[in-house]
Enzyme design. Sequence first.
Site, PDB file in Angstrom:
ATOM      1  N   SER A 190       0.826  -1.210   0.000  1.00 60.94           N
ATOM      2  CA  SER A 190       0.000   0.000   0.000  1.00 60.94           C
ATOM      3  C   SER A 190       0.861   1.260   0.000  1.00 60.94           C
ATOM      4  O   SER A 190       1.671   1.453  -0.888  1.00 60.94           O
ATOM      5  CB  SER A 190      -0.939  -0.042   1.206  1.00 60.94           C
ATOM      6  OG  SER A 190      -1.988   0.879   1.099  1.00 60.94           O
ATOM      7  N   ASP A 246      -6.008  -3.482  -2.105  1.00 59.28           N
ATOM      8  CA  ASP A 246      -4.955  -3.181  -1.133  1.00 59.28           C
ATOM      9  C   ASP A 246      -4.266  -4.451  -0.621  1.00 59.28           C
ATOM     10  O   ASP A 246      -4.908  -5.351  -0.088  1.00 59.28           O
ATOM     11  CB  ASP A 246      -5.581  -2.426   0.046  1.00 59.28           C
ATOM     12  CG  ASP A 246      -4.553  -1.701   0.890  1.00 59.28           C
ATOM     13  OD1 ASP A 246      -3.524  -2.318   1.221  1.00 59.28           O
ATOM     14  OD2 ASP A 246      -4.779  -0.534   1.223  1.00 59.28           O
TER      15      ASP A 246
END
Length: 297
Positions: free
Chosen positions: A38, A185
Site C-alpha cells: 500500500s 490493497d
Amino acid sequence: MKIDAVFSGGGVKAFAYIGVLESLKEHQLQVVRVAGTSAGAIVGALVAAGYEINEIEELIHELDLTEFIDPPLLTRLLPFTKWFFLYSQLGINKGNKLESWLEELLARKNIRTFHDIKEGYFKVVVSDLSLGKLIVIPDDLERVYGIEANYFPVAKAVRMSAGFPFFFMPKKMPGLYKKKSIMVDGGLLSNFPLWIFDNGDNTKKRPILGIKLTDATEKGIGPRDIKNALDMYQALFSTMKQAHDARYISKNDQKNILFVPVAHTGAVNFHISQEVKQELIQSGKENADQFLKRWST
C-alpha cells in the site's frame, strides 16, 4: 552500510517514512532491495527508482493529497450517484490520478516497467480477491496470470497495492481465466510483508530492516469502540491487516523491526493538515534515531 528494507502500509500516515529515510541517511545506511504494501509500496517505489531523501521531501511538500480524490464526474453533478458507483464499480474514486502521479515520478528516473529495475530489488504486495490469493509483484505475474513481468508497469502494481477497498475502485488483472481478477490493497492479506525476502535457508545477503507504522490498537491498549456499521468495517479491515503479520512477527526476532507510532488519523484522510503531516514526519525521525542507535546488525 547496505541494507534491505520492508515498509508497512498505513495510508496517509506514511508521511512518517520521510523522517525514517532522513534518519537512515544520517546513519549512513543505504537501502538496496525494497518491498512494501500500500503506502509502503509507494515509498518503496520512489526509493527503488533512485530518489534521494531530499528529492522525496521536495515532492511531498509539493503534494496536495486532495488531488488524488477523483470520483466520476457524474457524482459531482448528482452526489447521490456515488452509491451507484460504490455498488457497481466497488469504489468511489477511480484512482487514476494516483497512478498518473506515480507514472510521472517514476518516468523522471527512467522507470516504467519492472524491466527497468534490477531483478528482485523491488517487490509489491497485492490482494487478489477473485482468486483469494496474496500476490507478490513481479514474482507471481508469470505463474498466476501468464504475464511477462518485464513488461508490467511499476506504477500500476503500486496503484493496485494502494487500492484501499471502497475508497478506490479496484484495478482488474487479466490472466489465465476468462474473468479478470479484482485487485485491492495488499494490506488486506499482509500489511507488513517482512517475510518477503526470506530465502528459506536463514542466510541473508545483507541486514533486513522492517519499518512498521503502529497505533494504539496494535499495541493492545484497550479495545476498539464499535458503535455502528462503519466502525465495524474499519475494525474488521484493521484486524484482517494485522492478524497475519502479527503472527509472523511473534515467531521471529523483533530486533530488526522499527516500530513507528503515528498520529491518530484515518488512513485515507486526504485532508490532513500540514501540522499533522509534520508530526508524522517528526515521529518517524525521532523513533528511527532512537532505534538505529542501538540496532545491531
